[in-house]
Design an enzyme around this catalytic site. Sequence first.
Site, short mmCIF file in Angstrom:
data_model
loop_
_atom_site.label_atom_id
_atom_site.label_comp_id
_atom_site.label_asym_id
_atom_site.label_seq_id
_atom_site.Cartn_x
_atom_site.Cartn_y
_atom_site.Cartn_z
N GLY A 10 8.74 -21.41 -60.12
CA GLY A 10 8.65 -22.20 -58.91
C GLY A 10 7.78 -21.52 -57.86
CG PHE A 11 5.97 -22.37 -53.33
CD1 PHE A 11 4.86 -21.55 -53.30
CD2 PHE A 11 6.49 -22.84 -52.12
CE1 PHE A 11 4.27 -21.18 -52.09
CE2 PHE A 11 5.91 -22.48 -50.92
CZ PHE A 11 4.81 -21.65 -50.90
CB ILE A 12 10.16 -19.42 -53.26
CG1 ILE A 12 9.78 -20.34 -52.09
CG2 ILE A 12 10.81 -18.15 -52.74
CD1 ILE A 12 10.97 -20.95 -51.38
CE1 TYR A 153 17.37 -28.92 -51.72
CE2 TYR A 153 17.07 -29.34 -49.38
CZ TYR A 153 16.92 -28.51 -50.48
OH TYR A 153 16.33 -27.28 -50.34
CE LYS A 157 19.77 -24.83 -52.13
NZ LYS A 157 19.52 -24.09 -53.39
#
Length: 332
Positions: A10-12, A153, A157
């Site tokens: 993923g991006f991070i 979402y 979280k």
Amino acid sequence: MRFLVTGSAGFIGFHLCRRLLAEGHQVVGIDNFSDYYDVALKHARNAVLETHHNAFKVERLNLEDQPELSRAWEAAAPDVVIHLAAQAGVRYSIDHPEAYVSSNLVGTFHVLEAARRFQPKHLLAASTSSAYGANTEMPFRETDKAVHPLTLYAATKSATELMGHSYSHLFGVPTTFFRFFTVYGPWGRPDMALFKFTKAILADEAIEVYGEGEMSRDFTFVDDLVEGIVRLAGTIPGTRPVEGDTLSPVAPFRLVNVGGGAPSNLMDYIGELEKALGREAKKTFLPMQDGDVRATFASANLLEALTGYKPSTPISVGVPAFVAWYREHYGA
């Protein structure tokens, strides 16, 4: 040290793995290479990690597959686990709620079960500024009550934070959850505004500007976020709180914002993009979408007190860095 990073493609996760490898650590990544967005970009990120770093290995599996996760975790024998894998996307959760229950709740439950069994020195996990939901008092502080999520979402979280605290209390795993604030930068996600705006402007197409352009965000450059995570990895929750701490009275558990505390107006963000691209965007102004908030604004006081650091890269630096990567990667 040995790190296990979920969501490594993923991006991070990609940026974090690259930083850890550059520092000489051993890293095992876990990723299922989901098709939520362009899988080719995930493979390209992973190729950078695999080609240039002998200390990296990726396990291709779903966190929902508990036996496979346990096998990979036991083989990796990590000192530190950083759990980034999740079904992302605020708006996507409105039409595809089942993906968030499966990935975010069940997947995180399996991570916590593995931590219970294998007892890493420190478990860190990603949350989101969306957890603050309908809160209006700014800046958002970790000690604020956050009980009005606006999307599933955000709700999932927030639930993982509570799950993490319960496991930390019951089984003694030192745990840090961090809330991210609108992360952007090179190798970013195609479903996020900066990527979509750049692609549209270069194609001479109009960009959709929600909230009539009057929204603001505490934009966090990805390198700053990674710096915060790395520093927090070495800041294991103990028994001595600092001022404004979220250290639990009954568990080695802490919740920390990772944001700079310097929100920017959306139109200023677009303006920096126009300057970096050398062309003006055609804009279609639209009302706010369901689940959106007018503003995000992090208090960075706790992060700074714990690590001596807070994100500081301005959008005037971060946005051109993304554009330079985009031009090179896509030959634009």
